[in-house]
Design an enzyme around this catalytic site. Structure first.
Site, mmCIF file in Angstrom:
data_model
loop_
_atom_site.group_PDB
_atom_site.id
_atom_site.type_symbol
_atom_site.label_atom_id
_atom_site.label_comp_id
_atom_site.label_asym_id
_atom_site.label_seq_id
_atom_site.Cartn_x
_atom_site.Cartn_y
_atom_site.Cartn_z
ATOM 1 N N GLY A 101 -78.882 -14.146 -53.998
ATOM 2 C CA GLY A 101 -78.100 -12.917 -53.879
ATOM 3 C C GLY A 101 -78.978 -11.691 -54.047
ATOM 4 N N CYS A 111 -82.886 -19.127 -56.507
ATOM 5 C CA CYS A 111 -83.295 -17.724 -56.544
ATOM 6 C C CYS A 111 -82.430 -16.950 -57.551
ATOM 7 C CB CYS A 111 -83.241 -17.117 -55.142
ATOM 8 S SG CYS A 111 -84.154 -15.565 -55.001
ATOM 9 N N TYR A 112 -81.522 -16.075 -57.089
ATOM 10 C CA TYR A 112 -80.613 -15.404 -58.024
ATOM 11 C C TYR A 112 -79.850 -16.442 -58.832
ATOM 12 C CZ TYR A 112 -76.922 -12.321 -59.782
ATOM 13 O OH TYR A 112 -76.073 -11.616 -60.607
ATOM 14 N N HIS A 131 -86.225 -20.494 -51.866
ATOM 15 C CA HIS A 131 -85.083 -20.870 -51.024
ATOM 16 C C HIS A 131 -85.390 -22.163 -50.276
ATOM 17 C CE1 HIS A 131 -82.517 -17.261 -51.365
ATOM 18 N NE2 HIS A 131 -83.663 -16.641 -51.596
ATOM 19 N N GLU A 172 -83.380 -23.854 -48.506
ATOM 20 C CA GLU A 172 -82.537 -24.007 -47.318
ATOM 21 C C GLU A 172 -83.177 -23.481 -46.034
ATOM 22 O OE1 GLU A 172 -81.049 -20.328 -49.586
ATOM 23 O OE2 GLU A 172 -81.861 -22.318 -50.000
ATOM 24 N N SER A 193 -59.410 -22.315 -23.287
ATOM 25 C CA SER A 193 -60.380 -21.617 -22.443
ATOM 26 C C SER A 193 -61.254 -22.583 -21.662
ATOM 27 C CB SER A 193 -61.278 -20.740 -23.309
ATOM 28 O OG SER A 193 -62.136 -21.549 -24.108
ATOM 29 N N GLY A 194 -61.319 -23.839 -22.110
ATOM 30 C CA GLY A 194 -62.241 -24.793 -21.522
ATOM 31 C C GLY A 194 -63.554 -24.861 -22.268
ATOM 32 N N GLY A 195 -63.750 -23.956 -23.247
ATOM 33 C CA GLY A 195 -64.924 -24.013 -24.110
ATOM 34 C C GLY A 195 -64.785 -25.159 -25.102
ATOM 35 N N VAL A 196 -65.874 -25.477 -25.779
ATOM 36 C CA VAL A 196 -65.879 -26.662 -26.636
ATOM 37 C C VAL A 196 -64.901 -26.522 -27.804
ATOM 38 C CG1 VAL A 196 -67.861 -25.868 -28.022
ATOM 39 C CG2 VAL A 196 -67.350 -28.318 -27.858
ATOM 40 N N ASP A 197 -64.792 -25.345 -28.411
ATOM 41 C CA ASP A 197 -63.934 -25.200 -29.593
ATOM 42 C C ASP A 197 -62.461 -25.404 -29.256
ATOM 43 O OD1 ASP A 197 -66.304 -24.575 -30.863
ATOM 44 O OD2 ASP A 197 -65.996 -22.414 -30.752
ATOM 45 N N SER A 198 -61.972 -24.667 -28.253
ATOM 46 C CA SER A 198 -60.550 -24.798 -27.915
ATOM 47 C C SER A 198 -60.261 -26.180 -27.328
ATOM 48 C CB SER A 198 -60.121 -23.698 -26.936
ATOM 49 O OG SER A 198 -60.765 -23.828 -25.691
ATOM 50 N N SER A 199 -61.219 -26.767 -26.613
ATOM 51 C CA SER A 199 -61.011 -28.091 -26.029
ATOM 52 C C SER A 199 -60.878 -29.155 -27.106
ATOM 53 C CB SER A 199 -62.162 -28.449 -25.090
ATOM 54 O OG SER A 199 -62.231 -27.559 -23.993
ATOM 55 N N LYS A 224 -70.480 -25.589 -35.717
ATOM 56 C CA LYS A 224 -70.450 -25.830 -34.276
ATOM 57 C C LYS A 224 -70.941 -27.232 -33.911
ATOM 58 C CE LYS A 224 -69.931 -23.898 -30.110
ATOM 59 N NZ LYS A 224 -68.770 -23.106 -29.687
#
Length: 518
Positions: free
Chosen positions: A57, A84-85, A175, A177, A228-234, A374
């Protein structure tokens, strides 16, 4: 419902907290990020974490009123890792001392060397005598808390790695990560192993839980989903359909700004392959009519956005008894929408997948992907059997080809652009490059240029090819195609697409440019 093991990340405002969650999800460990203000004693009891990580942070623990975890976190009896923080707040809260200044700030690459004490957290580390890490701290620990020992030091951090193994409390000043700490993933792997995680977070398990959760939430009511045909909505649509069948109706709006064959492809897959209730709304005349004469990119976006809401609402009103709206909200959207008002960080963006629709329509939201990143959505799509060509699709903006057509939009220019884009993507696939590229497309430029084809003079449009590599879309580099590939592609476009006589390649990175042209 079976409950998976859970790890809690308490966020103190670091810009890379999401990366911690990514590293853990890659280890099949379910985790959630919550801002420190929301993590109360009651929250901890309800969440029941099997381990806790304190993020980094921007604040200073030496400042009065700086962020703190609840004291009960230290008495739960679960392993804690401070970063870290997070290390500094552990030391301060448990009886150590943190100071500012004194020339011990470290920013960027540093090297940690081990002490003679062994620590299971560091298994696989220090095989070459020291490890590269990424530091970003102004304050430093000047006295470690009682019960802690030092296991690693750096030039600017004499307590770079500390631990109280008896209580399973671990703390690092760097860090792990970020990719600048090459063995950071191994450290997280060791931590979750020490905490007893078995890696029970899988897409097969998530699929079963999500279906059960959707059924509990929706019951026998009806759900509408903007497809929409995109991966998320599909993926969201297929998952919800598996849970509630014909009580789901999808609405696919063709605004006339899609790529070649896209509308037919989406409708065929969902209506025929998945046998879903689907309203396919061809509203291209409406959208293109409203965009006639418009050249300002922001006006284009706002016009398309407003029309989409109006059209979607109109079709949704035809679905009798709909009480829920499905959205493909992802976990990064949820995290970015959280406000740290009065805390260490500010809201990055407010997330509305279908701007304003739930408020306007009085619908309750179904968001079955809101716990996923994603790449996890893509994995779930594979688990659900979606075709790979849908799962691995490059991102496609909501305004579609409108923002790949700088200047005024015309049907003629859109037709030329569709053909050129289809040739370009075919070339990329033919050469086996599609999966190496984050996003690729053609932009048709608002200029005509002189050319010679055969013995005749031409005066046609120029186009620009764009292809970028990226991890998250926030920054991007142009893809280094070979000159042979570019030459071959330019020849195909000019030969096969009537209306283009000049092809360029955009080698602008982001920043300073954006991925899209508008």
């Amino acid at each position: 419902m079976t409950q998976h093991q859970r790890l809690l990340i308490i966020d103190f405002g670091s810009q890379v907290t999401q990366l911690i969650a990514r590293r853990l999800r890659e280890l099949n460990v379910y985790c959630e990020i919550h801002p420190y203000q929301k993590v109360t004693d009651a929250f901890l009891t309800d969440f029941a974490p099997q381990a806790i990580i304190f993020s980094g942070g921007p604040d200073s623990v030496t400042r009065e009123g700086s962020p703190r975890p609840p004291k009960s976190a230290f008495t739960l009896g679960v392993p804690i890792l401070g970063i870290c923080y997070g290390q500094q707040v552990m030391m301060q809260e448990l009886g150590g001392l943190v100071e500012s200044g004194h020339g011990t700030a470290e920013f960027g690459r540093a090297y940690v060397t081990p002490t003679e004490r062994a620590l299971p957290l560091l298994e696989g580390w220090f095989q070459d005598g020291r490890e590269q890490v990424w530091m970003s701290h102004g304050d430093h620990v000047s006295r470690i808390a009682p019960g802690f020992e030092v296991y690693g030091t750096s030039p600017g951090a004499p307590f770079a790695i500390t631990a109280d193994p008896e209580r399973h409390f671990y703390a690092v000043q760097f860090h792990p990560e970020v990719h600048h700490t090459p063995k950071g993933a191994k450290l997280y792997e060791n931590f979750v192993r020490l905490a007893g995680f078995t890696g029970d977070w899988t897409m097969a398990g998530y699929r079963e839980q999500a279906i059960e959760k959707i059924r509990e939430q929706v019951g026998d009511k009806k759900v509408i989903c903007g497809l929409s045909g995109g991966v998320d909505s599909s993926v969201a649509a297929v998952l919800i359909h598996e849970a509630i069948g014909d009580n789901l109706t999808c609405v696919f709006v063709d605004h006339g700004l899609l790529r070649k064959g896209e509308a037919e492809e989406v409708v065929t897959m969902f209506r025929d392959h998945y046998n879903m209730r689907l309203i396919a709304a061809d509203e291209s005349d409406l959208f293109l009519g409203a965009l006639e004469g418009v050249s300002d990119p922001e006006v284009k976006r706002k016009t398309i956005g407003k029309l989409f809401i109006d059209v979607f609402q109109n079709y949704a009103n035809q679905i009798d008894g709909a009480e829920f709206l499905a959205q493909g909200t992802l976990y990064p959207d949820v995290i970015e929408s959280v406000s740290f008002s009065g805390g260490p960080s500010v809201t990055i963006k407010s997330h509305h997948n279908v701007g304003g629709l739930p408020e306007k329509m009085g619908l309750k939201l179904v968001e079955p992907l809101r716990e996923l990143f994603k790449d996890e959505v893509r994995a779930l799509g594979r688990e659900l059997g979606l075709p790979e060509k849908f799962i691995g699709r490059h991102p496609f903006p909501g305004p579609g080809l409108a923002i790949r057509c700088p200047g005024e939009i015309t049907r003629e220019k859109l037709a030329i652009l569709r053909e050129a884009d289809a040739v370009y993507i075919d070339q990329i696939r033919k050469h086996g490059l599609y999966d190496e590229i984050w996003q690729a497309f053609v932009a048709i430029l608002p200029v005509r240029t002189v050319g010679v084809m055969g013995d005749g003079r031409t005066y046609d449009y120029a186009c620009a090819l764009r292809a970028v590599t990226s991890v998250d879309g926030m920054t991007a580099d142009y893809y280094p195609f070979s000159h042979d590939f570019l030459g071959e592609t330019a020849t195909r476009i000019i030969n096969e697409v009537k209306g283009i006589n000049r092809v360029t390649y955009d080698i602008t990175s982001k920043p300073p440019g954006t991925i899209e042209w508008e």
